[in-house]
Write a protein that holds these residues in place. Structure first.
Motif, mmCIF file in Angstrom:
data_model
loop_
_atom_site.group_PDB
_atom_site.id
_atom_site.type_symbol
_atom_site.label_atom_id
_atom_site.label_comp_id
_atom_site.label_asym_id
_atom_site.label_seq_id
_atom_site.Cartn_x
_atom_site.Cartn_y
_atom_site.Cartn_z
ATOM 1 N N GLY A 1 -59.468 -6.090 -46.423
ATOM 2 C CA GLY A 1 -58.297 -5.681 -46.975
ATOM 3 C C GLY A 1 -57.953 -4.354 -47.734
ATOM 4 N N ASN B 1 -56.184 -14.534 -49.673
ATOM 5 C CA ASN B 1 -57.125 -13.978 -48.870
ATOM 6 C C ASN B 1 -56.972 -12.560 -49.092
ATOM 7 O OD1 ASN B 1 -58.465 -16.090 -47.763
ATOM 8 N ND2 ASN B 1 -57.333 -16.289 -45.730
ATOM 9 N N SER C 1 -57.221 -10.380 -46.558
ATOM 10 C CA SER C 1 -56.904 -10.200 -45.001
ATOM 11 C C SER C 1 -55.436 -10.596 -44.668
ATOM 12 C CB SER C 1 -57.639 -10.439 -43.942
ATOM 13 O OG SER C 1 -57.298 -10.226 -42.847
ATOM 14 N N MET C 2 -54.581 -9.846 -44.056
ATOM 15 C CA MET C 2 -53.215 -10.443 -43.687
ATOM 16 C C MET C 2 -53.382 -11.111 -42.230
ATOM 17 S SD MET C 2 -50.760 -7.267 -44.234
ATOM 18 C CE MET C 2 -50.395 -6.302 -45.741
ATOM 19 N N HIS D 1 -52.726 -14.873 -47.162
ATOM 20 C CA HIS D 1 -52.533 -13.667 -47.950
ATOM 21 C C HIS D 1 -51.114 -13.602 -48.509
ATOM 22 C CE1 HIS D 1 -51.115 -9.342 -47.927
ATOM 23 N NE2 HIS D 1 -52.355 -9.005 -48.020
ATOM 24 N N LEU E 1 -53.456 -5.693 -52.637
ATOM 25 C CA LEU E 1 -53.555 -7.075 -53.006
ATOM 26 C C LEU E 1 -53.100 -7.016 -54.436
ATOM 27 C CD1 LEU E 1 -54.246 -10.001 -51.850
ATOM 28 C CD2 LEU E 1 -56.542 -9.528 -52.857
#
Length: 322
Positions: free
Chosen positions: A274, A256, A258-259, A232, A279
């Motif tokens: 996410g 990505n 997601s974190m 991320h 993003l």
């Protein structure tokens, strides 16, 4: 075997400026959104059936349609991230079957390029090369071993219409050096993409700066550019001091959604998609700070919605009416 003529191998259009999109998280999309079972996260197995090839074509067209709307070029990746000897053996593919899969993956992309490419929006065919081992755990190869190991897949791409090869989700420097050297041996332009942990470092503890500078030093700067993928932006944003020369070598981001950390993602049985808008804002910040960025795409958890949001945030409005 007679070599196919590659369209852009001698003159990669992305080196001349402009923004190029790429796709999102192929494997996570196919598994979590489309319900495919991909053994060992290997999408190349879909190439062996008409239904699988149809699904891959459908997957790519979501992204190519976005690129067409925004009048951008595209880096079209083969579905071959796992198509190397060790993973092939686990999946019952010998060397000949792997070579066929890698060739078929490029051939599938030539059909799409014929359909979607326009003069002002070139489509580059990219042979995707994944790590020998797990992308989240450090491998233990020397650079020479890595060169020999990845040479078979690169040789297959060199005899195809692939314009470029990219080592993707690499987490150790020796594998990056080996892939770049093998690409040079076969006359293939190449990009090297590292993945990092939540602290912005490779899983080995090495910094991105050290990784990029070491590969450049050991290959006489052979990679055309570097990328960061499968992390991320919040994990690596702080590591990018744009005043330093090595940062100017970063030409692509495939983050990505997601974190979560790699360990958390590995354990997760659901997909963390996410926040596409968040993003996209992070990509906009990166493109503002890193004007040499050319390739914008996604990795785990991202799909065409994320890439569309990134386009809206990062591309000049003039491109929409061109």
């Amino acid at each position: 075997m007679e070599q196919e003529m590659a369209k852009y191998r001698e003159n990669l259009p992305l080196l001349n400026g402009g923004t190029f999109l790429s796709d999102g998280g192929m494997e996570t999309t196919l598994i979590f959104h489309d319900g495919f079972e991909l053994p060992h996260f290997a999408s190349f197995v879909l190439l062996s059936s008409a239904e699988g090839r149809r699904k891959l074509l459908q997957y790519y067209t979501h992204y190519l349609d976005i690129a067409r709307r925004h009048n951008t070029g595209f880096i079209l990746d083969t579905a071959t991230w796992r198509a190397n000897a060790d993973w092939g053996e686990k999946l019952g593919y010998d060397a000949d079957a792997l070579a066929t899969a890698n060739r078929d993956a490029v051939y599938l992309l030539t059909e799409l390029r014929d359909q979607y490419e326009r003069p002002q929006a070139p489509i580059v065919l990219n042979g995707a090369i994944g790590p020998r081992g797990d992308g989240y755990k450090a491998g233990r190869m020397s650079a020479d071993e890595a060169e020999d190991y990845h040479a078979a897949q690169i040789a297959t791409f060199a005899a195809s219409e692939a314009d470029l090869v990219s080592g993707v989700t690499l987490n150790n420097v020796n594998e990056g050096i080996g892939i770049a050297r093998a690409a040079r041996r076969y006359g293939m332009p190449c990009a090297i993409s590292f993945t990092v942990e939540t602290d912005g470092r490779l899983v080995t503890g090495q910094s991105l700066q050290d990784a990029i500078e070491t590969v450049d030093a050991e290959t006489n700067g052979y990679p055309h550019y570097y990328m960061i993928n499968c992390a991320h932006p919040s994990h690596f944003d702080g590591a990018l001091d744009q005043g330093q020369a090595w940062v100017k070598r970063i030409g692509g981001i495939r983050a990505n959604a997601s974190m979560m950390s790699h360990a958390e993602l590995d354990e997760s049985e659901t997909l963390d998609a996410g926040d596409p808008a968040d993003l996209a804002r992070r990509y906009r910040s990166l493109t503002g700070r890193l004007p040499q960025l050319r390739v914008l795409g996604g990795c785990c958890g991202t799909d065409h919605r994320h890439i569309a949001a990134i386009c809206e945030a990062c591309l000049p409005r003039t491109a929409l009416s061109a």
